[in-house]
Design an enzyme around this catalytic site. Structure first.
Site, PDB file in Angstrom:
ATOM      1  N   LYS A  54      11.850  -5.615  -4.768  1.00  0.00           N
ATOM      2  CA  LYS A  54      10.657  -6.012  -5.526  1.00  0.00           C
ATOM      3  C   LYS A  54      11.039  -6.310  -6.976  1.00  0.00           C
ATOM      4  O   LYS A  54      10.560  -7.279  -7.579  1.00  0.00           O
ATOM      5  CB  LYS A  54       9.606  -4.892  -5.455  1.00  0.00           C
ATOM      6  CG  LYS A  54       8.964  -4.787  -4.083  1.00  0.00           C
ATOM      7  CD  LYS A  54       8.212  -3.486  -3.853  1.00  0.00           C
ATOM      8  CE  LYS A  54       7.756  -3.416  -2.394  1.00  0.00           C
ATOM      9  NZ  LYS A  54       7.139  -2.140  -2.030  1.00  0.00           N
ATOM     10  N   GLN A  98       5.850   3.556  -4.760  1.00  0.00           N
ATOM     11  CA  GLN A  98       6.467   3.310  -3.454  1.00  0.00           C
ATOM     12  C   GLN A  98       6.125   4.439  -2.480  1.00  0.00           C
ATOM     13  O   GLN A  98       6.320   5.611  -2.779  1.00  0.00           O
ATOM     14  CB  GLN A  98       7.993   3.175  -3.618  1.00  0.00           C
ATOM     15  CG  GLN A  98       8.718   2.784  -2.344  1.00  0.00           C
ATOM     16  CD  GLN A  98       8.303   1.404  -1.816  1.00  0.00           C
ATOM     17  OE1 GLN A  98       8.166   0.451  -2.566  1.00  0.00           O
ATOM     18  NE2 GLN A  98       8.090   1.307  -0.507  1.00  0.00           N
ATOM     19  N   ASP A 121      -1.054  -2.939  -5.303  1.00  0.00           N
ATOM     20  CA  ASP A 121      -0.882  -2.724  -3.866  1.00  0.00           C
ATOM     21  C   ASP A 121      -2.220  -2.808  -3.132  1.00  0.00           C
ATOM     22  O   ASP A 121      -2.249  -2.919  -1.904  1.00  0.00           O
ATOM     23  CB  ASP A 121      -0.255  -1.340  -3.608  1.00  0.00           C
ATOM     24  CG  ASP A 121       1.201  -1.447  -3.173  1.00  0.00           C
ATOM     25  OD1 ASP A 121       1.606  -2.536  -2.729  1.00  0.00           O
ATOM     26  OD2 ASP A 121       1.921  -0.443  -3.280  1.00  0.00           O
TER      27      ASP A 121
END
Ligand code: NDP
Length: 294
Positions: A54, A98, A121
């Site tokens: 990412k 994460q 997200d």
């Protein structure tokens, strides 16, 4: 019938190109650079690899990325305090925590802490709630389901009035995917491990989204001829002919499904490349939201 291949690598490249242009324009016009903060708790190698890819993608597209690492024994308070600091940092537009985090961390409490406008997200309960409600729109849509919708649109698959069957009901894929498809006017059925007769549902589906985590579970003879298949699954299976000793397959048996379906995503090269591309798109959107408030 031999299905049209829905090429996620190509679609993701197009999406990334569009983002890179928009990021360059933002710098040029407003002297503003989007920023993504990543939070990695613990040493899980797969999570570390995801975070690195990412960050690399941010670099490629001109997005600033700042990595934050906490040890595996970091306390709940430490993780929450870091997220709170990032919420207050004007240089940070998006915050990516994460997952999964170590077991002792309350994931829900951490995700709830993320500022709604930095929730790239799309997992904040308010964003998910808005996704579920009629007439409301979330600020951010979870990246993998957003990528699946982009692939359906690119392949010209109509959703209005279509019978869509989602196999899997996880918070990150199956459930938001079902909500997106019903927002797009599909008639949606969600199947899961307790579904009595999966084939009965699949046989009438114009759109099948498989997010199970079970290698090649769905076979061609379970599908309706001409349907569109979006295979989210990524599973390792032993393969002595491959120098790594394994290969990646989806939740759908590709060869038999491609004989029956009208369109299908391959694994790898289908949904996978879309997830990071949509994260970058969400980060750009977060920067646009912040910029509009300056
Ligand atoms: P989860 O394990 O969280 O969810 C799996 C879902 O599949 C559950 O809802 C489960 O039902 C359902 N399921 C399990 N067995 C069956 C069965 N026999 N019949 C019908 N449904 C069943 O997985 P994720 O949603 O996180 O991921 C799914 C797959 O997608 C994985 O292979 C993962 O690696 C991949 N993935 C790929 C991404 C990408 O970028 N391409 C991103 C995220 C995930 P129940 O709820 O009843 O347990």
């Amino acid at each position: 019938m031999s299905a049209k291949v829905i090429d996620g690598t190509k679609v993701a490249a197009r999406v990334r190109d569009e983002i890179a242009v928009a990021v360059a324009e933002m710098k040029e016009k407003y002297n503003y650079t989007p920023g993504l903060a990543t939070v990695l708790v613990g040493e899980d190698p797969a999570s570390a690899t995801y975070v690195r890819s990412k960050q690399r993608m941010c670099e490629r597209l001109g997005i600033r990325s700042v990595g934050h690492k906490l040890p595996a024994d970091a306390s709940q308070e430490e993780v929450v305090a870091l997220v709170a600091r990032l919420n207050a940092d004007p240089e940070v537009n998006g915050i990516l925590v994460q997952l999964p985090m170590p077991k002792h961390i309350n994931e829900e409490a951490v995700l709830n802490t993320i500022d709604l406008e930095k929730d790239v997200d799309g997992f904040h309960p308010v964003n998910i709630g808005r996704l579920a409600m009629k007439g409301r729109d979330p600020l951010f849509i979870p990246c993998t389901p957003a990528g699946c919708m982009e692939l359906l649109a690119d392949a010209g698959v109509p959703t209005k009035g279509a019978e869509a069957v989602i196999v899997g009901r996880s918070n990150i894929v199956g459930l938001p995917m079902a909500m997106l498809l019903q927002k797009a006017d599909a008639t949606v059925t969600i199947c899961h491990s307790r579904t009595k007769d999966l084939t009965e549902h699949l046989e009438r589906a114009d759109i099948v989204v498989a997010a199970i985590g079970w290698a090649e579970m769905i076979k061609g003879d379970m599908l309706k001829p001409g349907c569109a298949v979006i295979d989210v699954g990524i599973n390792r299976v032993d393969d002595a002919s491959n120098e790594r000793g394994y290969k990646l397959v989806g939740d759908v048996e590709y060869d038999s499904a491609a004989e029956v379906a009208g369109a299908i995503t391959p694994v790898p090269g289908g949904v996978g490349p879309m997830t990071i591309a949509m994260l970058m798109k969400n980060t750009l959107r977060a920067a646009e939201i912040a910029l509009a408030k300056r």
